[in-house]
Write a protein that holds these residues in place. Sequence first.
Motif, PDB file in Angstrom:
ATOM      1  N   ARG A 113       0.853  -1.190   0.000  1.00  0.00           N
ATOM      2  CA  ARG A 113       0.000   0.000   0.000  1.00  0.00           C
ATOM      3  C   ARG A 113       0.885   1.234   0.000  1.00  0.00           C
ATOM      4  N   GLU A 115       1.495   4.193   1.344  1.00  0.00           N
ATOM      5  CA  GLU A 115       1.145   4.995   2.516  1.00  0.00           C
ATOM      6  C   GLU A 115       2.385   5.725   2.985  1.00  0.00           C
ATOM      7  N   TYR A 122       3.976   0.556   6.694  1.00  0.00           N
ATOM      8  CA  TYR A 122       4.986   0.424   5.650  1.00  0.00           C
ATOM      9  C   TYR A 122       4.314   0.288   4.290  1.00  0.00           C
ATOM     10  N   ARG A 259     -15.372  -0.529   9.157  1.00  0.00           N
ATOM     11  CA  ARG A 259     -14.155  -0.974   8.499  1.00  0.00           C
ATOM     12  C   ARG A 259     -13.906  -0.144   7.258  1.00  0.00           C
ATOM     13  N   THR A 281      -3.815  -0.879  15.771  1.00  0.00           N
ATOM     14  CA  THR A 281      -4.656  -2.014  15.388  1.00  0.00           C
ATOM     15  C   THR A 281      -3.780  -3.153  14.879  1.00  0.00           C
TER      16      THR A 281
END
Length: 424
Positions: A113, A115, A122, A259, A281
């Motif tokens: 991802r 990010e 990561y 979610r 999380t």
Amino acid sequence: MAKNIQAIRGMNDYLPGETAIWQRIEGTLKNVLGSYGYSEIRLPIVEQTSLFKRAIGEVTDVVEKEMYTFDDRNELSLTLRPEGTAGCVRAGIEHGLLYNQEQRLWYVGPMFRYEKPQKGRYRQFHQLGVEVFGLQGPDIDAELIMLTARWWRELGIASHVALELNSIGSLEARATYRDALVAFLEQHKDKLDEDCLRRMYTNPLRVLDTKNQDIQTLLNDAPKLGDYLDDESREHFAGLCAFLDAAGIAYTVNQRLVRGLDYYNRTVFEWVTTSLGAQGTVCAGGRYDGLVEQLGGRATPAVGFAMGLERLVLLVQAVNPEFKAESVVDIYLVASGANTQSAAMQLGEQVRDALPGVRLMMNHGGGNFKKQFARADKWGARVALVLGESEITDGNVVVKDLRSGEQSTVTQDSVAAHLRTLLG
Ligand code: ATP
Ligand code: MG
């Protein structure tokens, strides 16, 4: 001099010192999965982009801004998987594993991802995912949570994670709630930040998990998802809570837990920790009864979750330093003197044959006894075997217990038996 090429930002190397603890943690996770009768499935890391768009939803953070997408040489749009559920469902449909069947599956591997890299977040990270198909009762939702609770106990982190639980109801109930929530948000537009304003129409439920404290306060007066649940979802959720109560698993019902991916319905849950800073999380999942049909299969109930392994490893290291990787080596084989190396390597093979599972490292690159014993220590060996010229002539070998310092000379034929007693 040429500039060194470096790894891509947010994509980590895992060096030998770290892989040892990863292996031990993964081993624990896999053993527990086996003890519930779950099977591994291995899936490609790349899928067609349209799979993720259809499964995860066009207006989610993941699809809007986090995917690594590119065209292959044939101009087919491909994406590095940002999560595992979509590929698992795709494979299940493709191979006829789902319709009218039960499947209890798990997979582990890298996800991607785009990010902002930081602790616990990561661009290439690893998830262990579990997906169950063909079962609709709350008992299986409860089993997944019991399985995760067993993981925490075995890893010694049970007192550092807490379970949050919610039901987001049927797709229809959520649509009704969505309208009510948007109507409320429209009345308070002036108090919303840019992010929430954007989500208000695209993905309004995501406003509920905003990190903005002022908006969280505002939401105290917003319509509650729990008041909009359909009766069947309400009953399903009560059933799940009863199973967890009976199993002695503590949880908090968090009405604002939703979610990030579109495909969830009914049960959603997260295991969170306060011991890791912002990325708290560790494990998140829920039910997604509509996804199989949405991807072209026949309607099949499904429930699952994914756990971020980097966060899990960080947590184990932070709160349970006793959960260490084992040393790499049990026995270190020292050889010194002319023509001893080949005989020592043969003895090493003989010991490995006789004691499967025991880890024997052969000294390579020569060195005097002192140097070789220092290497034995470095690798954490418990026993050293020593072969010099005279031992070879006599068919003997010296066995040295590196903890007590005791040593004895035994015949090469009986060395395996001696080692077996020594290593227990
Ligand atoms: P977050 O709110 O932290 O972004 P998410 O809702 O995007 O999480 P999921 O898609 O539910 O996360 O993924 C399940 C788990 O995978 C997360 O709970 C987390 O442990 C882990 N995870 C997700 N994204 C990352 C990342 N970029 N780096 C490391 N771990 C991640
Ligand atoms: Mg995310």
